[in-house]
Each structure stands twice: as C-alpha cells, then as structure tokens.
Design a protein around this motif. Structure first.
Motif, PDB file in Angstrom:
ATOM      1  N   ILE A  55      -7.038   2.675   2.136  1.00  0.00           N
ATOM      2  CA  ILE A  55      -8.217   2.617   1.273  1.00  0.00           C
ATOM      3  C   ILE A  55      -9.256   1.741   1.946  1.00  0.00           C
ATOM      4  O   ILE A  55      -8.946   0.651   2.410  1.00  0.00           O
ATOM      5  N   GLY A  97       0.788  -1.235   0.000  1.00  0.00           N
ATOM      6  CA  GLY A  97       0.000   0.000   0.000  1.00  0.00           C
ATOM      7  C   GLY A  97       0.814   1.277   0.000  1.00  0.00           C
ATOM      8  O   GLY A  97       0.293   2.348   0.297  1.00  0.00           O
ATOM      9  N   LYS A  98       2.085   1.185  -0.370  1.00  0.00           N
ATOM     10  CA  LYS A  98       2.958   2.370  -0.368  1.00  0.00           C
ATOM     11  C   LYS A  98       2.484   3.420  -1.362  1.00  0.00           C
ATOM     12  O   LYS A  98       2.377   4.603  -1.027  1.00  0.00           O
ATOM     13  N   THR A  99       2.206   2.969  -2.584  1.00  0.00           N
ATOM     14  CA  THR A  99       1.776   3.916  -3.611  1.00  0.00           C
ATOM     15  C   THR A  99       0.453   4.554  -3.225  1.00  0.00           C
ATOM     16  O   THR A  99       0.260   5.764  -3.378  1.00  0.00           O
ATOM     17  N   ALA A 100      -0.440   3.727  -2.686  1.00  0.00           N
ATOM     18  CA  ALA A 100      -1.740   4.243  -2.248  1.00  0.00           C
ATOM     19  C   ALA A 100      -1.547   5.314  -1.170  1.00  0.00           C
ATOM     20  O   ALA A 100      -2.204   6.354  -1.195  1.00  0.00           O
ATOM     21  N   ASN A 139      -5.594   2.094   7.651  1.00  0.00           N
ATOM     22  CA  ASN A 139      -5.919   1.611   6.310  1.00  0.00           C
ATOM     23  C   ASN A 139      -6.024   2.795   5.357  1.00  0.00           C
ATOM     24  O   ASN A 139      -6.651   3.800   5.668  1.00  0.00           O
ATOM     25  N   LYS A 176      -4.236  -2.010   5.778  1.00  0.00           N
ATOM     26  CA  LYS A 176      -5.371  -2.851   5.362  1.00  0.00           C
ATOM     27  C   LYS A 176      -6.161  -3.405   6.546  1.00  0.00           C
ATOM     28  O   LYS A 176      -6.664  -4.529   6.517  1.00  0.00           O
TER      29      LYS A 176
HETATM   30  P1  GDP Z   1       2.645  -0.918  -3.188  1.00  0.00           P
HETATM   31  O1  GDP Z   1       3.132  -2.002  -4.076  1.00  0.00           O
HETATM   32  O2  GDP Z   1       3.180  -1.061  -1.789  1.00  0.00           O
HETATM   33  O3  GDP Z   1       2.859   0.452  -3.725  1.00  0.00           O
HETATM   34  O4  GDP Z   1       1.072  -1.158  -3.004  1.00  0.00           O
HETATM   35  P2  GDP Z   1      -0.140  -0.355  -3.672  1.00  0.00           P
HETATM   36  O5  GDP Z   1      -0.267   1.000  -3.082  1.00  0.00           O
HETATM   37  O6  GDP Z   1      -0.034  -0.455  -5.154  1.00  0.00           O
HETATM   38  O7  GDP Z   1      -1.368  -1.223  -3.143  1.00  0.00           O
HETATM   39  C1  GDP Z   1      -1.519  -2.580  -3.509  1.00  0.00           C
HETATM   40  C2  GDP Z   1      -2.988  -2.957  -3.484  1.00  0.00           C
HETATM   41  O8  GDP Z   1      -3.521  -2.866  -2.161  1.00  0.00           O
HETATM   42  C3  GDP Z   1      -3.828  -2.016  -4.334  1.00  0.00           C
HETATM   43  O9  GDP Z   1      -4.791  -2.801  -5.004  1.00  0.00           O
HETATM   44  C4  GDP Z   1      -4.500  -1.117  -3.315  1.00  0.00           C
HETATM   45  O10 GDP Z   1      -5.743  -0.642  -3.768  1.00  0.00           O
HETATM   46  C5  GDP Z   1      -4.670  -2.040  -2.136  1.00  0.00           C
HETATM   47  N1  GDP Z   1      -4.707  -1.319  -0.856  1.00  0.00           N
HETATM   48  C6  GDP Z   1      -3.891  -0.336  -0.431  1.00  0.00           C
HETATM   49  N2  GDP Z   1      -4.243   0.077   0.800  1.00  0.00           N
HETATM   50  C7  GDP Z   1      -5.312  -0.669   1.171  1.00  0.00           C
HETATM   51  C8  GDP Z   1      -6.126  -0.715   2.365  1.00  0.00           C
HETATM   52  O11 GDP Z   1      -5.944   0.020   3.338  1.00  0.00           O
HETATM   53  N3  GDP Z   1      -7.125  -1.650   2.367  1.00  0.00           N
HETATM   54  C9  GDP Z   1      -7.360  -2.480   1.319  1.00  0.00           C
HETATM   55  N4  GDP Z   1      -8.362  -3.333   1.418  1.00  0.00           N
HETATM   56  N5  GDP Z   1      -6.616  -2.457   0.199  1.00  0.00           N
HETATM   57  C10 GDP Z   1      -5.611  -1.569   0.114  1.00  0.00           C
END
Ligand code: GDP
Length: 265
Positions: free
Chosen positions: A246, A31-34, A244, A166
């Motif tokens: 998202i 969730g880093k990018t998020a 979380n 999450k």
């Molecule tokens: P990164 O690889 O660490 O940058 O991860 P991303 O930010 O791309 O997130 C990976 C997936 O996890 C994406 O599909 C996001 O939508 C999902 N995600 C991120 N944060 C949360 C959260 O708090 N809850 C849930 N259920 N999904 C999340």
C-alpha cells in the motif's frame, strides 16, 4: 475452534485440488492481509473461487510467467492452469503461530513460504527481535522436516521469500539491510535458545528427557554467525525482496514478489 475449523476447510480444499499453495506468514501488522487482499483484487476480473476468508485463490498476474510454463504458449490451457495458486493467510499473533508451523508437518501443497516483515519495524529492536524469532522457528521447522525425512532423496524443497514490506516509509530499511539485521538477530535467537536448552538439560542432570541440542540448532554448527545461505543445505533458499503493498496514489508495488512467486510456480 476457528483454527481447527479453518484447518479442516483448508484440508478439504487442498484435497479437492492440487493448486500450489503459498503460505503467508509473518509478525502481526506486517501487511499479510493487505497483500492477500491485493492478490485477490488483482484476480477478481478473472474466474476464481474464494474459499475461506483466509485462503485466497488467485492467478499470477501478467506479465509474470510461471517457471513451469516458460516453454508453453499463452493459448495453451496448461499455461492458464499453471497460473493458479492459493495464498494461505495465517494469523501473525504469537499464540496462534502453531497453526502456521502445523502446516509444515504435512505440506503436500505448500510450494513456498512468503514471510512478510515490516521493514520499518525491523529498524527497531523490538520489531527486529519479534520477526527474527518467528523466522527462526519457521526455518527450524523446515530444517527438522528435512532432517527427519524418511526417504533418502529428502522432502520437496520449500523456498522462503522474506517480503520486506512498507518500502514507501522513509524509516524502512532497504532489503539488503533487512537481510543483514535478520541474520544477526537470528544468530542471537539461536544462541539464547541453545543456552536455555543447556540450562534445562543441566537441571535435568542427564536424565532420559535430555533434548537433542543438535536438532534444535538452526544452520551450521560451530561458532560462526547464522546466514540464510546455510539453509541451502536443507533445500531452502531464502531471498529478501523489498516491496510495498500500500502506498499513497500509486497503490503499491509488489511486482518483485510476484516475479519471485512466478519462479516457484
Ligand atoms: P497483517 O497483520 O500482517 O495482516 O497486517 P495488515 O495487512 O493488517 O497491515 C497492517 C497495517 O499496515 C495496515 O494498517 C496496513 O494498511 C498497513 N500496510 C500494509 N502494507 C503497507 C505498505 O506497503 N506501506 C504502508 N505504509 N503501510 C502498509
């Protein structure tokens, strides 16, 4: 090449400013990018400059107050300035990790590290081990940075936030269990790394290439289990905090992470 380019851009940006940087690390998919996107979105109504796609320039959102401004009044320009920070998002993919660890070598502006984990992935062995190995390497890099420092005062403390993400998923482990599971798994990483070193050392039969095992051992020596509290010895506090980025309609809740960042800003 993109990594080199980014590192060059980052250096340029960092040299031009003295804005505190939070290094965003963790396994891929955590969730880093998020979080970086949320942080940036949170700031778009205020003045900010976006540098590279991986560097987010942001302001600490209200009502959080940077620790350095606890005694300043909101009208004070220094108060507003103190809310600025950079979030440096790093690739979580194993092969690219050296990029993140390279930041520790010269961490002039690295104020703190935010290690994002998927608290639901941690509930399973593969996810737990991946996160534990990565976190182990980061903590070991911080320890080596500390123990090899030239000055007697030691380098500036770099605290670590384990952002247990999450929490909206019902399979997610609560933060206290994320902590316990990571400590256990890091203990195992530590033992298996030590064994690998001993085996390699035995194969070398006491040559000059022998590795200093003590330098590769994270935390306290001895047979005891690894605990994050052992990192205080090297000026690093590790806090595990749930959140979380998202979730359904509510749009996530990372207030506790921002509160932690405020304490280090
Ligand atoms: P990164 O690889 O660490 O940058 O991860 P991303 O930010 O791309 O997130 C990976 C997936 O996890 C994406 O599909 C996001 O939508 C999902 N995600 C991120 N944060 C949360 C959260 O708090 N809850 C849930 N259920 N999904 C999340």
């Amino acid at each position: 090449l993109p990594i080199l380019l980014h590192s060059f851009l980052y250096r340029k940006a960092a040299a031009a400013t003295n804005i505190p940087t939070f290094l965003l690390v963790g396994p891929s998919g955590s969730g880093k990018t998020a979080f970086a996107t949320l942080t940036e979105r949170n700031t778009t109504t205020q003045t900010h400059t976006s540098t590279t796609p991986l560097t987010v320039s942001a302001l600490l959102p209200e009502p959080h107050v940077p620790a350095s401004s606890h005694y300043r009044s909101p009208g004070d320009p220094a108060f507003e300035r103190s809310r600025r920070f950079l979030l440096l998002d790093t690739p979580g993919h194993g092969k690219l990790r050296h990029f993140a660890t390279a930041q520790f070598v010269d961490p002039k502006n690295v104020r703190a590290i935010v290690f994002v984990v998927d608290a639901a992935a941690i509930a399973e062995e593969a996810g737990l081990n991946e996160a534990a190995e990565y976190l182990h390497d980061i903590l070991l890099a911080l320890q080596q940075r500390y123990t090899s420092a030239k000055s007697s005062k030691g380098p500036k403390d770099i605290p670590v936030l384990v952002a247990a993400n999450k929490m909206d998923l019902f399979t997610a482990l609560p933060a206290n269990l994320v902590k316990i599971q990571l400590e256990k798994a890091i203990s195992e990483v530590r033992s298996s790394r030590a064994k690998a070193l001993r085996d390699a050392g035995a194969a070398l039969s006491g040559g000059e290439d022998e590795v200093d095992e003590e330098k590769e051992w994270l935390g306290e020596g001895g047979e005891g289990a690894f605990e994050f509290a052992q990192m205080r010895e090297i000026g690093t506090t590790v806090d595990v905090v749930g959140g979380n980025v998202i979730s359904g309609k509510e749009g996530g809740d990372v207030a506790a992470w921002w509160a932690w960042m405020a304490e280090h800003l």
